[in-house]
Design an enzyme around this catalytic site. Structure first.
Site, PDB file in Angstrom:
ATOM      1  N   GLY A  55       0.816  -1.200   0.000  1.00 21.58           N
ATOM      2  CA  GLY A  55       0.000   0.000   0.000  1.00 21.58           C
ATOM      3  C   GLY A  55       0.851   1.252   0.000  1.00 21.58           C
ATOM      4  O   GLY A  55       2.052   1.220   0.291  1.00 21.58           O
ATOM      5  N   LEU A  98       7.232   1.506   2.985  1.00 24.79           N
ATOM      6  CA  LEU A  98       8.020   1.997   1.858  1.00 24.79           C
ATOM      7  C   LEU A  98       8.817   3.248   2.212  1.00 24.79           C
ATOM      8  O   LEU A  98       9.807   3.547   1.557  1.00 24.79           O
ATOM      9  CB  LEU A  98       7.104   2.274   0.660  1.00 24.79           C
ATOM     10  CG  LEU A  98       6.386   1.040   0.092  1.00 24.79           C
ATOM     11  CD1 LEU A  98       5.439   1.452  -1.016  1.00 24.79           C
ATOM     12  CD2 LEU A  98       7.377   0.002  -0.387  1.00 24.79           C
TER      13      LEU A  98
END
Length: 188
Positions: A55, A98
């Protein structure tokens, strides 16, 4: 920016841990227009261009909008102005981000969630998720509140993905640069 077939890819830079934008609360989307659709496209392109992804939230690419894109293994999910409706149960499992590559930590989350969101056509809908999908939804919605997974780490321990060494969250490069000792304690 690259090109794949006839589609121009608009992969954006993911802000690294320590960037102050990641600690800000995102603003609700007030209307669906071409600018918003372009942002959604950039989020999707960036998500799919990144290894090890599930995501991505708009703040991670520098936009303080309440938008999330996810693919937890069953296709693309786009969430605009997501709102938590219900949470049940408990699970503890590994998470990564991330914006903080190379580290994984165990986080306690709800086992089941139900949210309300808007799609790219401006229509409201409900989404229910269990297990990994529930974890992804909660992780990405946290980003919209300026909360990172390391704020919820069990035992303050992360594992470096390459060396497999345990690292105290406070020893992660950039942690003290945020100027926030424990962000959750400041948000109460």
């Amino acid at each position: 920016m690259g090109q794949k077939g006839d589609k121009i890819l608009a992969e954006r830079r993911i802000l690294p841990f320590g960037d102050p934008i990641l600690r800000k609360i995102s603003k609700p989307v007030t209307g669906i227009d071409s600018k918003l659709l372009n942002l959604l496209g950039d989020l999707v392109d960036t998500l799919y261009a990144t290894d090890g992804r599930a995501g991505l939230a708009a703040p991670q690419i520098g936009s303080l909008k309440r938008i999330v894109v996810m693919d937890c293994g069953k296709g693309l999910i786009e969430l605009i102005n997501p709102e938590m409706i219900e949470m049940q149960g408990e699970q503890i499992g590994p998470e990564a981000c991330l914006s903080l590559p190379d580290y994984t930590g165990f986080v306690k989350r709800a086992q089941y969630v139900k949210i309300k969101a808007i799609n790219r056509r401006g229509q409201s809908y409900f989404l229910e998720g269990e297990d990994f999908l529930a974890r992804c939804i909660q992780h990405e919605m946290d980003h919209l509140e300026g909360v990172l997974f390391i704020d919820r780490i069990q035992g303050n321990a992360l594992v470096h993905d390459q060396t497999r060494q345990k690292v105290n969250v406070r020893d992660v490069p950039g942690f003290m640069a945020t100027g926030i000792g424990n962000p959750l304690s400041l948000k109460k």
